[in-house]
Motif scaffolding. Structure first.
Motif, PDB file in Angstrom:
ATOM      1  N   GLN A 250       1.256  -1.111  -0.279  1.00 26.66           N
ATOM      2  CA  GLN A 250       0.083   0.248  -0.237  1.00 26.66           C
ATOM      3  C   GLN A 250       0.729   1.518  -0.006  1.00 26.66           C
ATOM      4  O   GLN A 250       2.054   1.455   0.457  1.00 26.66           O
ATOM      5  CB  GLN A 250      -0.942   0.411   1.114  1.00 26.66           C
ATOM      6  CG  GLN A 250      -1.696   1.227   1.411  1.00 26.66           C
ATOM      7  CD  GLN A 250      -2.984   0.724  -0.232  1.00 26.66           C
ATOM      8  OE1 GLN A 250      -3.943  -0.013   0.204  1.00 26.66           O
ATOM      9  NE2 GLN A 250      -2.681   2.075  -1.084  1.00 26.66           N
TER      10      GLN A 250
ATOM     11  N   THR B  22      -2.716   6.105   4.659  1.00 27.80           N
ATOM     12  CA  THR B  22      -1.649   5.261   4.927  1.00 27.80           C
ATOM     13  C   THR B  22      -0.158   5.948   5.235  1.00 27.80           C
ATOM     14  O   THR B  22      -0.451   6.862   5.125  1.00 27.80           O
ATOM     15  CB  THR B  22      -1.329   4.601   3.816  1.00 27.80           C
ATOM     16  OG1 THR B  22      -1.170   5.182   2.539  1.00 27.80           O
ATOM     17  CG2 THR B  22      -2.789   3.800   3.835  1.00 27.80           C
TER      18      THR B  22
ATOM     19  N   GLN C 115       5.932  -0.013   6.558  1.00 26.94           N
ATOM     20  CA  GLN C 115       5.062  -1.322   5.984  1.00 26.94           C
ATOM     21  C   GLN C 115       6.276  -2.495   6.470  1.00 26.94           C
ATOM     22  O   GLN C 115       7.147  -2.207   6.922  1.00 26.94           O
ATOM     23  CB  GLN C 115       4.819  -1.342   4.867  1.00 26.94           C
ATOM     24  CG  GLN C 115       4.003  -0.171   3.958  1.00 26.94           C
ATOM     25  CD  GLN C 115       3.181  -0.261   3.269  1.00 26.94           C
ATOM     26  OE1 GLN C 115       3.837  -1.284   2.598  1.00 26.94           O
ATOM     27  NE2 GLN C 115       3.164   0.807   2.039  1.00 26.94           N
TER      28      GLN C 115
END
Length: 120
Positions: free
Chosen positions: A60, A84, A88
């Motif tokens: 993402q 977001t 990650q």
């Protein structure tokens, strides 16, 4: 605390002004959904007043706005808008909450408070 702000605005002001590690995180997992063209079930971890981690095998990009529904034990479903973050892993991505309606802000606060009380 600013008495001129409604509960949701105060909630978000507290989250935005706080260090991202200020709020206690609850490991979960919690069930939820990503709302969009297709409603997608998600598994949520490390839930706090300011954000959460979403388990996903798909990459993402950071800065993407998402609408999430989170199922909280004893409080029902809360809906948040999130963005977001660059953090990650191969197992998912982190988001921080950018908007929450007043009723949902109260339910999120109460749900997390209840979880905290159950841990002590």
């Amino acid at each position: 605390m600013n008495p001129s702000l409604d509960p949701a605005s105060q909630f978000m002001a507290d989250v935005i002004s706080a260090d991202r590690r200020k709020h206690r995180r609850f490991q979960g997992p919690f069930d939820g959904r990503r709302i969009g063209m297709i409603e997608t079930p998600i598994r949520i971890y490390d839930l706090s007043r300011g954000g959460c981690f979403i388990h996903s095998m798909h990459e993402q990009k950071p800065g993407v706005e998402l609408v999430l529904q989170i199922d909280l034990p004893g409080e029902g479903t809360v809906t948040v808008t999130a963005q977001t973050l660059p953090r990650q892993t191969e197992f998912g991505f982190a988001v921080h909450f950018t908007h929450i309606d007043p009723d949902d802000a109260v339910r999120l606060h109460c749900g997390l408070k209840r979880l905290e009380e159950n841990l002590t």
